[in-house]
Write an enzyme that holds these catalytic residues in place. Structure first.
Site, PDB file in Angstrom:
ATOM      1  N   THR B 148      11.027  56.486  35.146  1.00 28.87           N
ATOM      2  CA  THR B 148      10.614  57.943  34.050  1.00 28.87           C
ATOM      3  C   THR B 148       9.920  59.023  34.680  1.00 28.87           C
ATOM      4  O   THR B 148      10.619  59.458  34.961  1.00 28.87           O
ATOM      5  CB  THR B 148       8.636  57.410  33.440  1.00 28.87           C
ATOM      6  OG1 THR B 148       8.421  56.736  33.803  1.00 28.87           O
ATOM      7  CG2 THR B 148       9.884  56.045  32.342  1.00 28.87           C
ATOM      8  N   LYS B 170       9.078  50.934  39.164  1.00 26.96           N
ATOM      9  CA  LYS B 170       8.716  51.760  38.670  1.00 26.96           C
ATOM     10  C   LYS B 170       7.105  53.017  38.318  1.00 26.96           C
ATOM     11  O   LYS B 170       6.503  51.104  38.055  1.00 26.96           O
ATOM     12  CB  LYS B 170       9.279  52.350  37.755  1.00 26.96           C
ATOM     13  CG  LYS B 170       9.202  51.800  36.588  1.00 26.96           C
ATOM     14  CD  LYS B 170       8.849  52.621  35.490  1.00 26.96           C
ATOM     15  CE  LYS B 170       7.247  52.776  34.397  1.00 26.96           C
ATOM     16  NZ  LYS B 170       6.821  54.291  34.001  1.00 26.96           N
ATOM     17  N   THR B 181       1.531  51.417  34.395  1.00 28.15           N
ATOM     18  CA  THR B 181       2.198  51.994  33.519  1.00 28.15           C
ATOM     19  C   THR B 181       3.165  51.319  34.174  1.00 28.15           C
ATOM     20  O   THR B 181       4.222  52.121  35.438  1.00 28.15           O
ATOM     21  CB  THR B 181       2.779  52.673  32.679  1.00 28.15           C
ATOM     22  OG1 THR B 181       2.107  53.476  32.134  1.00 28.15           O
ATOM     23  CG2 THR B 181       4.370  53.039  32.350  1.00 28.15           C
ATOM     24  N   ASN B 380       0.374  65.626  31.750  1.00 33.88           N
ATOM     25  CA  ASN B 380      -0.553  64.130  30.948  1.00 33.88           C
ATOM     26  C   ASN B 380      -0.590  64.885  29.598  1.00 33.88           C
ATOM     27  O   ASN B 380      -0.963  64.707  29.249  1.00 33.88           O
ATOM     28  CB  ASN B 380      -1.267  63.479  31.684  1.00 33.88           C
ATOM     29  CG  ASN B 380      -0.793  62.529  32.153  1.00 33.88           C
ATOM     30  OD1 ASN B 380       0.088  61.749  31.889  1.00 33.88           O
ATOM     31  ND2 ASN B 380      -1.163  62.249  34.067  1.00 33.88           N
TER      32      ASN B 380
END
Lengths: 385, 385
Positions: B148, B170, B181, B380
């Protein structure tokens, strides 16, 4: 009017060279009585600064006549030398005021690990100047002298049936529960003994300062002190007093939130429908401490998925797939799924409201926090330089 | 070689239009056997994405034949529609592969709350393309497809006496324990049943991925899966297998830490002298999650006071005034007081080592984290846009 709004108190704020800017950096607050009752709450961090270790002993008997506060150095993790500095500060004030050192509290704020001989000499010098400058109009100067990265002095006053409550606060970074890098002094001329003061102060801080969690970092130096002079001669209605004290604490907490380092949003996280108040606090705090959520708010991005990801880490009683989330009045998530489009939310105002309905009961709690910004990172990446 | 380093596995990574850049975004990994044993650990967040809810059911019998993974959408908090998307993905893969949907795991990563009909169509299309493109050389493509905000694909391989372990991972943001994540698939051609795989995987993730805490934010979609094909025909020495698995997990965890969003420092927090391993982990994690400490490291500021302030909030057994702290080999704090001058520490290298000696026992633990930077905030604050 700050800490001198109530009768029976004198204060001063002086410059002792602790701040390189030459601004005021030592405050003295003296209770002239007739009552000398006091209560305080201290940081729950096990790493406690020397002034905390000293003040916890000094207040044990419920009698306090004076407080010396300095910015420009936390005097924390400075060893025996640092503790002696605090001790000497109390003795210096006591000698000049003709009281016992055991009735003098000390508060310090600034860099941890800093407190050398130069620091000690300046604090003692400031104490002397402060005592010499005491006045019944000194409250504003005292509020200015305790500022560190604060951009404005923070004070609040409430008056009731013949008695007054007034306070000052400082704190901008390291703001977290139990408590923050926060020094607060609140005075009253009401007649209340130390035991009653303690009960009211704990009840008030529990629902105010303890629910301000700007950056999740608990300080080593936090102290909230409540002093009563009894100078009004009036024994207040206890409920009215507690209500006024909560109002003063709430006002000061909101001012701390508004002035938090680098923040561009003051975020109110209101949790409703909780099975218990503890659950509501835990859920609110989990969101307040989630960096991804805080960065999203900085970017005015109503990323409600990060709210749910945050609250899913708690032990609180609720079903993550039955939760509603609103931001600034727009319900973006209903029962754990998307509701209104995120485009309907305007997050550009500084004041930001996040409402979380857990649908698990009737308890509520509100946590105050801030966003995570470039300026926060900048201010805290070079604090000691 | 990634997930196809071990014999018996085929993989593919294809572009299905989920990433606006046109990059690969759907990966398929298939176990051709003869063994179809599997184990997995899942996020401990109560807010679990639909693929997690599905995969937890699918793996219950210890048999897995294929995994479909997509980037470009987390399919979390997308309601019944989202769960059906996951279900349809497994059914599509099963139909094309001639296996049972109950033996197909699904993993998703990306924005929470996103998973509409267009998303579903693209994932199903990608599944079809992925199955069509399966090859024994497809491991690198699969590793690329699960990225990502990762800037590099992350793989690791270990080989031993006739058997091989290979993996891909990942994860760059929302990195925290239990887990991150983070999507990880590890394959082996060793002969091990599901129960043994589960024991080894839990033992390995406990000391590797669970100790990577980049930003304290726990994901809704984390999954680490270990698949065994048995294609080598060799039953490995259990200790050797566990050691190799820990090495693969450590290498992947270090690669996740090195590629964390916006980070300018990869910080290794080594806690020694703890009364227990749990204490060491709690202490290390408290530092890894302290924004003030993380911002200081970004500014190359050896602010050890913030380390002590952080660990003072834990319940671990130690005396805050008897702790030593070193940074990059220089002891700045001895027994809770200043030691070497902070000027002796060079924090400009990316690799940063913080050593905390609690002087309370013999247990140790190491936590991996990152600094808090302008780039972290930037990435973010506008993730969903």
């Amino acid at each position: 009017m700050s800490v001198t709004a109530a009768k029976g108190f004198e204060a001063a704020g002086v410059a002792a060279g602790l701040k390189s800017t030459g601004a005021k950096d030592v405050a003295v607050v003296v209770n002239r009585g007739p009552l000398k009752a006091a209560a305080a709450v201290f940081t729950s961090n096990r790493a406690k600064a020397n002034p905390i270790l000293w003040s916890q002993q000094a207040i044990a008997d419920g009698v306090v006549e004076a407080i010396v506060l300095n910015s420009g150095g936390a005097n924390c993790f400075t060893g025996d030398f640092g503790f002696q500095t605090t001790h000497q500060t109390a003795e210096k004030a006591a000698e000049l005021l003709g009281i016992s050192a055991g009735d003098v509290l000390v508060c310090s704020t600034g860099l941890i690990g800093f407190g050398d001989e130069v620091f000690r000499a300046k604090v003692l010098d400031g104490t002397e100047k402060g005592v010499a400058g005491l006045s019944a109009e000194g409250g504003e100067d005292a509020a200015a002298a305790i500022m560190t990265t604060d951009t404005v002095a923070k004070t609040a006053v409430r008056q009731a049936d013949g008695w007054t409550l007034g306070g000052m606060a400082k704190g901008a970074g390291m703001l977290a529960p139990g408590l923050a890098t926060m020094l607060v002094v609140i005075t009253t001329d009401a007649v209340l003994d130390a035991g009653r003061l303690d009960a009211h102060l704990r009840a008030a801080t529990r629902v105010t300062f303890d629910r301000l969690d700007s950056d999740g970092c608990m300080s080593t130096n936090d102290q909230v002190t409540l002093l009563a002079s009894g100078a009004s001669g009036i024994e207040p209605d206890e409920d009215a007093f507690r209500t006024a004290l909560i109002e003063v604490c709430n006002e000061l907490a909101a001012k701390l939130q508004d002035d938090a380092e680098g923040a561009s949003h003051a975020i109110t996280i209101e949790v409703v429908g909780a099975a218990s108040e503890d659950d509501a606090v835990e859920v609110g705090r989990s969101v307040a401490r989630n960096n991804l959520f805080k960065a999203a708010i900085f970017g005015s991005d109503p990323n409600w998925g990060r709210v749910l990801a945050a609250i899913g880490t708690t032990e609180a009683e609720f079903d993550p797939y039955d939760v509603d989330v609103s931001m600034n009045g727009v319900r973006v998530c209903t029962k754990g799924g998307p509701d209104r489009p995120r485009e309907e939310i305007d997050l550009t105002p500084r004041a930001t409201h996040v409402l979380i309905d857990l649908r698990a009961g009737d308890a509520t709690a509100t946590i105050l926090t801030n966003d995570l910004t470039h300026d926060y990172v900048h201010e805290n990446s070079a604090y000691s330089s």
